[in-house]
Design a protein around this motif. Structure first.
Motif, PDB file in Angstrom:
ATOM      1  N   ILE A 218       5.021   7.461 -10.263  1.00 14.58           N
ATOM      2  CA  ILE A 218       5.910   7.294  -9.534  1.00 14.58           C
ATOM      3  C   ILE A 218       5.146   7.967  -8.159  1.00 14.58           C
ATOM      4  CG2 ILE A 218       7.467   7.801  -8.348  1.00 14.58           C
ATOM      5  CD1 ILE A 218       9.647   8.925 -11.287  1.00 14.58           C
ATOM      6  N   SER A 219       5.162   6.917  -7.331  1.00 13.13           N
ATOM      7  CA  SER A 219       4.530   7.245  -5.995  1.00 13.13           C
ATOM      8  C   SER A 219       5.391   6.897  -4.600  1.00 13.13           C
ATOM      9  CB  SER A 219       3.411   6.059  -6.208  1.00 13.13           C
ATOM     10  OG  SER A 219       3.903   5.010  -5.667  1.00 13.13           O
ATOM     11  N   ALA A 220       5.032   7.375  -3.807  1.00 13.99           N
ATOM     12  CA  ALA A 220       5.532   7.689  -2.387  1.00 13.99           C
ATOM     13  C   ALA A 220       5.340   6.069  -1.823  1.00 13.99           C
ATOM     14  CB  ALA A 220       5.350   8.489  -1.996  1.00 13.99           C
ATOM     15  N   ARG A 221       6.885   5.741  -1.662  1.00 15.81           N
ATOM     16  CA  ARG A 221       6.890   4.218  -0.599  1.00 15.81           C
ATOM     17  C   ARG A 221       7.600   4.997   0.874  1.00 15.81           C
ATOM     18  NH1 ARG A 221       8.327  -1.606  -2.886  1.00 15.81           N
ATOM     19  NH2 ARG A 221       7.476  -2.460  -1.002  1.00 15.81           N
ATOM     20  N   GLN A 222       6.539   4.711   1.944  1.00 18.13           N
ATOM     21  CA  GLN A 222       7.599   4.998   3.204  1.00 18.13           C
ATOM     22  C   GLN A 222       8.274   4.471   3.148  1.00 18.13           C
ATOM     23  OE1 GLN A 222       6.243   4.470   6.654  1.00 18.13           O
ATOM     24  NE2 GLN A 222       5.840   6.782   7.222  1.00 18.13           N
ATOM     25  N   GLY A 223       9.652   5.079   4.504  1.00 15.98           N
ATOM     26  CA  GLY A 223      10.689   3.431   4.547  1.00 15.98           C
ATOM     27  C   GLY A 223      11.056   3.894   6.341  1.00 15.98           C
ATOM     28  N   GLN A 224      10.861   3.396   7.145  1.00 21.01           N
ATOM     29  CA  GLN A 224      11.448   3.677   8.369  1.00 21.01           C
ATOM     30  C   GLN A 224      13.067   3.532   8.799  1.00 21.01           C
ATOM     31  OE1 GLN A 224       7.794   4.152  11.129  1.00 21.01           O
ATOM     32  NE2 GLN A 224       9.222   3.801  12.900  1.00 21.01           N
ATOM     33  N   ILE A 225      13.668   4.152  10.548  1.00 20.26           N
ATOM     34  CA  ILE A 225      14.775   3.766  10.169  1.00 20.26           C
ATOM     35  C   ILE A 225      14.714   3.744  11.681  1.00 20.26           C
ATOM     36  CG2 ILE A 225      17.113   4.235  10.067  1.00 20.26           C
ATOM     37  CD1 ILE A 225      17.043   4.389   6.839  1.00 20.26           C
ATOM     38  N   LEU A 226      15.637   3.170  12.083  1.00 19.03           N
ATOM     39  CA  LEU A 226      15.913   3.896  13.876  1.00 19.03           C
ATOM     40  C   LEU A 226      17.043   3.833  13.925  1.00 19.03           C
ATOM     41  CD1 LEU A 226      14.398   0.343  15.881  1.00 19.03           C
ATOM     42  CD2 LEU A 226      13.160   2.403  15.009  1.00 19.03           C
ATOM     43  N   VAL A 227      17.599   4.733  14.948  1.00 20.93           N
ATOM     44  CA  VAL A 227      19.185   5.280  14.928  1.00 20.93           C
ATOM     45  C   VAL A 227      19.194   5.033  16.785  1.00 20.93           C
ATOM     46  CG1 VAL A 227      20.475   7.020  15.168  1.00 20.93           C
ATOM     47  CG2 VAL A 227      18.762   6.751  13.735  1.00 20.93           C
ATOM     48  N   SER A 228      20.485   3.918  16.901  1.00 21.21           N
ATOM     49  CA  SER A 228      21.070   3.647  17.986  1.00 21.21           C
ATOM     50  C   SER A 228      21.919   5.186  19.051  1.00 21.21           C
ATOM     51  CB  SER A 228      22.025   1.761  18.469  1.00 21.21           C
ATOM     52  OG  SER A 228      23.424   2.457  17.331  1.00 21.21           O
ATOM     53  N   GLU A 229      22.074   4.653  20.261  1.00 27.53           N
ATOM     54  CA  GLU A 229      23.217   5.427  20.959  1.00 27.53           C
ATOM     55  C   GLU A 229      24.595   4.699  20.023  1.00 27.53           C
ATOM     56  OE1 GLU A 229      23.240   4.177  25.040  1.00 27.53           O
ATOM     57  OE2 GLU A 229      22.983   1.769  24.034  1.00 27.53           O
ATOM     58  N   GLN A 230      25.422   5.347  20.696  1.00 26.24           N
ATOM     59  CA  GLN A 230      27.125   5.282  19.804  1.00 26.24           C
ATOM     60  C   GLN A 230      27.118   4.261  21.390  1.00 26.24           C
ATOM     61  OE1 GLN A 230      29.162   9.251  21.403  1.00 26.24           O
ATOM     62  NE2 GLN A 230      29.078   9.244  18.777  1.00 26.24           N
ATOM     63  N   SER A 283      14.371  -2.574   7.245  1.00 18.33           N
ATOM     64  CA  SER A 283      13.802  -1.684   6.566  1.00 18.33           C
ATOM     65  C   SER A 283      12.478  -1.351   6.701  1.00 18.33           C
ATOM     66  CB  SER A 283      14.579  -1.880   5.263  1.00 18.33           C
ATOM     67  OG  SER A 283      14.312  -2.034   4.938  1.00 18.33           O
ATOM     68  N   SER A 284      11.680  -0.989   6.479  1.00 16.59           N
ATOM     69  CA  SER A 284      10.062  -0.595   6.159  1.00 16.59           C
ATOM     70  C   SER A 284       9.763  -0.212   5.129  1.00 16.59           C
ATOM     71  CB  SER A 284       9.346  -0.418   6.932  1.00 16.59           C
ATOM     72  OG  SER A 284       9.107   1.286   6.653  1.00 16.59           O
ATOM     73  N   ARG A 285       8.528  -0.787   4.335  1.00 13.83           N
ATOM     74  CA  ARG A 285       8.145  -0.052   2.857  1.00 13.83           C
ATOM     75  C   ARG A 285       6.513  -0.591   3.172  1.00 13.83           C
ATOM     76  NH1 ARG A 285      12.848  -2.264   0.593  1.00 13.83           N
ATOM     77  NH2 ARG A 285      13.683  -0.834  -0.929  1.00 13.83           N
ATOM     78  N   LYS A 286       5.886   0.753   3.292  1.00 16.91           N
ATOM     79  CA  LYS A 286       4.383   0.698   2.724  1.00 16.91           C
ATOM     80  C   LYS A 286       4.127   1.752   2.072  1.00 16.91           C
ATOM     81  CE  LYS A 286       3.468   3.198   7.035  1.00 16.91           C
ATOM     82  NZ  LYS A 286       3.069   2.863   8.449  1.00 16.91           N
ATOM     83  N   PHE A 287       2.951   2.084   1.473  1.00 16.27           N
ATOM     84  CA  PHE A 287       2.057   3.192   0.841  1.00 16.27           C
ATOM     85  C   PHE A 287       1.229   3.679   1.710  1.00 16.27           C
ATOM     86  CE2 PHE A 287       3.112  -0.125  -2.583  1.00 16.27           C
ATOM     87  CZ  PHE A 287       3.699   0.974  -3.617  1.00 16.27           C
ATOM     88  N   ALA A 288       2.317   5.392   2.257  1.00 16.77           N
ATOM     89  CA  ALA A 288       1.435   5.519   3.224  1.00 16.77           C
ATOM     90  C   ALA A 288       1.441   7.986   2.712  1.00 16.77           C
ATOM     91  CB  ALA A 288       2.293   5.581   4.692  1.00 16.77           C
ATOM     92  N   GLY A 289       0.973   7.783   1.515  1.00 14.32           N
ATOM     93  CA  GLY A 289       0.767   9.219   1.110  1.00 14.32           C
ATOM     94  C   GLY A 289       2.164   9.271   1.596  1.00 14.32           C
ATOM     95  N   VAL A 298       5.781   0.170  13.688  1.00 17.07           N
ATOM     96  CA  VAL A 298       6.729  -0.297  12.132  1.00 17.07           C
ATOM     97  C   VAL A 298       8.265  -0.218  13.651  1.00 17.07           C
ATOM     98  CG1 VAL A 298       8.116   0.283  11.246  1.00 17.07           C
ATOM     99  CG2 VAL A 298       5.583   0.723  10.645  1.00 17.07           C
ATOM    100  N   MET A 299       8.414   0.587  14.331  1.00 12.84           N
ATOM    101  CA  MET A 299       9.399   0.677  15.394  1.00 12.84           C
ATOM    102  C   MET A 299       9.111  -0.682  15.583  1.00 12.84           C
ATOM    103  SD  MET A 299       9.290   4.151  16.704  1.00 12.84           S
ATOM    104  CE  MET A 299      10.863   4.343  17.770  1.00 12.84           C
ATOM    105  N   GLU A 300       8.574  -1.655  16.149  1.00 13.90           N
ATOM    106  CA  GLU A 300       8.496  -2.615  17.221  1.00 13.90           C
ATOM    107  C   GLU A 300       8.701  -3.409  16.483  1.00 13.90           C
ATOM    108  OE1 GLU A 300       4.526  -1.593  20.195  1.00 13.90           O
ATOM    109  OE2 GLU A 300       4.542  -2.371  18.425  1.00 13.90           O
ATOM    110  N   ALA A 301       8.095  -3.298  14.771  1.00 13.04           N
ATOM    111  CA  ALA A 301       8.795  -4.801  14.004  1.00 13.04           C
ATOM    112  C   ALA A 301       9.749  -4.386  13.664  1.00 13.04           C
ATOM    113  CB  ALA A 301       8.046  -4.323  12.714  1.00 13.04           C
TER     114      ALA A 301
END
Length: 389
Positions: A218-230, A283-289, A298-301
């Motif tokens: 098992i290895s870590a695969r990073q995922g990033q999320i943006l949160v909007s205003e209400q 969503s994003s997916r990359k190996f970043a430890g 990633v945020m821009e993408a």
């Protein structure tokens, strides 16, 4: 500690808390151990999706559907608000090639008993009026839903405690030894004895595995999320692009019409409305430890892909971003299994499906420890599949 527990669960995320809950419910004397707080790791950094649409037809989809079907009952059974909502989900099909792939996928899923249907251009725009005008079709999955992931983990853990389980939080495991028929778990707060141990450590499961001489892939695969205003309702339910399947499984020859930045960061559009009146974008997916720092590229993408499908989002503010670590296995399937070390089990490696698969994982692990026959053949989830290669 002189007492010997029937089951020690290591890891108090959604999966570990579920394993603790279902073993306690089955009558076992359970202790749930974690280095931090309930849901402090991956479970607190996920979007709470409970999906069948992103599974492969066959075992993968059937296992996920069995878990999905448990949430309605759990929403009433657990002593915590889990915010279970079942509005279905919508895949956006961007090209004619995607439409053809989706048609075959839809038919294969229907053969598994999964309710799906293709929406033509008129239907998909009636379903989501703010969608970009050039989106030609969609794929709807009727049964998909969402849940509050932190609430789910707390619901499992606190209800297990109410039923008699012991919670040992902020108590890192420092070593594990086998002593006769029991394990001695060395923790910061002292030794814990247990007849059975379930490793629910997520991305940290390999560290726990090494304590008993097991290599866990098992290895870590990073995922990033943006949160909007209400804001106003952009879309009424879960919406994502069909290309999400391609970034998740990294299979097939089809190439999405996306920018190099989007491709490089494994970004696929995912939209999830929340009960608070805002929404999440992944969503994003990359190996970043184990790096969980937000990455501006990633945020821009993520933003680029979101605006492509819902142009109105260009005028909605993002208030924060966060990242989590998905516990990834080479074949994208979790390990829910016994091991060559008698009494030592693994329930980890769910990648982005830990929330959705947590109920069925807890149930089958409790059955496994009790010696009951599983409800289906679980060979695809066996630890030994990695020993045979």
């Amino acid at each position: 500690m002189s007492k010997t527990f029937d089951v020690a669960v290591i890891g108090a995320g959604a999966v570990g808390s579920s394993v603790a809950y279902f073993n306690t419910k089955a009558g076992a004397d359970v202790v749930l151990i974690d280095a931090g707080e309930i849901a402090e790791g991956t479970s607190s950094k996920s979007d709470g999706n409970v999906l069948v649409c992103d599974k492969m037809p066959g075992f993968d989809a059937l296992f996920a559907k069995a878990s999905q079907d448990m949430f309605e009952g759990l929403s009433k059974e657990l002593d915590y608000e889990i915010e279970w909502r079942q509005k279905g989900s919508l895949y956006l099909l961007e090209t004619e090639e995607e439409i053809e792939i989706a048609k075959g996928f839809c038919e294969d899923m229907k053969k598994c008993g999964i309710q799906m249907r293709i929406l033509d251009k008129k239907e998909v725009h009636e379903d989501e009026p703010l969608l970009a005008e050039d989106v030609p079709a969609g794929l709807e999955t009727i049964s998909d839903g969402s849940v509050y992931p932190i609430g789910l983990a707390y619901g499992f853990a606190l209800t297990a405690e109410k039923k008699g389980a012991t919670l040992m939080l902020h108590n890192p495991v420092e070593g594990i030894e086998k002593d006769g028929d029991a394990f001695v778990i060395h923790t910061k707060d002292g030794d814990v004895l247990a007849k059975n141990v379930v490793n629910c450590g997520g991305v940290w499961a390999p560290v726990i595995g090494k304590m008993v001489g097991l290599e866990i892939p098992i290895s870590a695969r990073q995922g990033q999320i943006l949160v909007s205003e209400q804001t106003f309702q952009v879309a009424r339910r879960k919406v994502h692009e069909f290309g999400y399947m391609l970034t998740k499984f990294q299979s097939g020859t089809y190439q999405r019409p996306v920018s190099e930045k989007v491709e490089r960061n494994g970004v696929a559009f995912v939209f999830e409305p929340t009960a608070a009146g805002n929404f999440l974008i992944g969503s994003s997916r990359k190996f970043a430890g184990e790096d969980i720092r937000s990455d501006i590229e990633v945020m821009e993408a993520l933003a680029e892909r979101a605006v492509r499908f819902f142009p109105v989002m260009k005028n909605i503010k993002v208030i924060r971003s966060y990242s989590g670590l998905r516990p990834y296995t080479p074949d994208h399937m979790p390990i829910i299994s016994d091991t060559p070390v008698s009494g030592f089990y693994i329930a980890a490696g769910h990648e982005g499906d830990g929330i959705g698969l947590s109920p069925i994982t807890g149930k089958v692990m409790a059955d496994m420890i009790a010696g009951k026959e599983p409800f289906m053949n679980l060979e695809p989830l066996s630890y030994k599949r990695f020993l045979e290669n």
